[in-house]
Design a protein around this motif. Structure first.
Motif, mmCIF file in Angstrom:
data_model
loop_
_atom_site.group_PDB
_atom_site.id
_atom_site.type_symbol
_atom_site.label_atom_id
_atom_site.label_comp_id
_atom_site.label_asym_id
_atom_site.label_seq_id
_atom_site.Cartn_x
_atom_site.Cartn_y
_atom_site.Cartn_z
ATOM 1 N N MET A 1 53.941 -24.040 -23.795
ATOM 2 C CA MET A 1 52.674 -24.721 -23.896
ATOM 3 C C MET A 1 52.902 -26.076 -24.571
ATOM 4 O O MET A 1 53.607 -26.171 -25.564
ATOM 5 N N THR A 2 52.290 -27.109 -24.033
ATOM 6 C CA THR A 2 52.445 -28.459 -24.565
ATOM 7 C C THR A 2 51.284 -28.794 -25.490
ATOM 8 O O THR A 2 50.120 -28.651 -25.136
ATOM 9 N N ARG A 3 51.638 -29.255 -26.692
ATOM 10 C CA ARG A 3 50.631 -29.671 -27.678
ATOM 11 C C ARG A 3 50.163 -31.080 -27.328
ATOM 12 O O ARG A 3 50.979 -32.002 -27.285
ATOM 13 N N VAL A 4 48.856 -31.238 -27.072
ATOM 14 C CA VAL A 4 48.314 -32.526 -26.647
ATOM 15 C C VAL A 4 47.179 -32.970 -27.562
ATOM 16 O O VAL A 4 46.508 -32.149 -28.197
ATOM 17 N N ALA A 5 46.962 -34.285 -27.595
ATOM 18 C CA ALA A 5 45.848 -34.874 -28.325
ATOM 19 C C ALA A 5 45.257 -35.984 -27.473
ATOM 20 O O ALA A 5 45.915 -36.502 -26.564
ATOM 21 N N LYS B 1 51.115 -37.499 -37.541
ATOM 22 C CA LYS B 1 51.909 -36.973 -38.651
ATOM 23 C C LYS B 1 51.499 -35.542 -38.997
ATOM 24 O O LYS B 1 52.345 -34.702 -39.285
ATOM 25 N N LYS B 2 50.206 -35.252 -38.957
ATOM 26 C CA LYS B 2 49.727 -33.922 -39.347
ATOM 27 C C LYS B 2 49.809 -32.898 -38.216
ATOM 28 O O LYS B 2 50.171 -31.746 -38.433
ATOM 29 N N GLU B 3 49.439 -33.289 -37.005
ATOM 30 C CA GLU B 3 49.318 -32.334 -35.900
ATOM 31 C C GLU B 3 50.553 -32.251 -35.014
ATOM 32 O O GLU B 3 50.725 -31.287 -34.276
ATOM 33 N N ARG B 4 51.386 -33.255 -35.020
ATOM 34 C CA ARG B 4 52.631 -33.281 -34.238
ATOM 35 C C ARG B 4 52.436 -32.964 -32.744
ATOM 36 O O ARG B 4 53.105 -32.074 -32.193
ATOM 37 N N PRO B 5 51.548 -33.702 -32.062
ATOM 38 C CA PRO B 5 51.403 -33.456 -30.623
ATOM 39 C C PRO B 5 52.656 -33.908 -29.877
ATOM 40 O O PRO B 5 53.345 -34.834 -30.304
ATOM 41 N N GLU B 6 52.935 -33.249 -28.780
ATOM 42 C CA GLU B 6 54.064 -33.647 -27.940
ATOM 43 C C GLU B 6 53.646 -34.745 -26.966
ATOM 44 O O GLU B 6 54.467 -35.560 -26.564
#
Length: 94
Positions: free
Chosen positions: A1-5, A59-64
């Motif tokens: 799963m890819t972390r996105v923002a 910095k806090k959430e580290r999205p990819e």
């Protein structure tokens, strides 16, 4: 799963937030906008943290990966910083 923002909660940004929320292969981890009221509303609706500063969010959430849906004139500065921070970037014309 890819972390996105998603950076930008205007019409295009909200659309990207909605789509990421529907994608099983994406985990929406945060939304960002300079308008604190607008970003908090989107964050509450999608149950993700909201930020007014994208650098703090990274910095806090580290999205990819990050969708940039800000005004076109701000694309270069925002995208340059995100790339330097190690994010993959999708730019949406707003």
């Amino acid at each position: 799963m890819t972390r996105v923002a998603v950076i930008g909660t205007g019409v295009m940004g909200k659309n990207h937030v909605r789509v990421y929320g529907e994608m099983p292969e994406a985990e929406l981890v945060a939304v960002v906008d300079q308008d604190q009221g607008a970003v908090e509303q989107v964050g509450r609706f999608y149950r993700v943290p909201s930020y007014t500063n994208f650098r703090e969010m990274v910095k806090k959430e580290r999205p990819e990966a990050v969708t940039v849906a800000v005004h076109t004139k701000a694309h270069h500065a925002v995208v340059k910083d995100l790339l330097e921070m190690g994010c993959h970037v999708f730019v949406s014309r707003s």
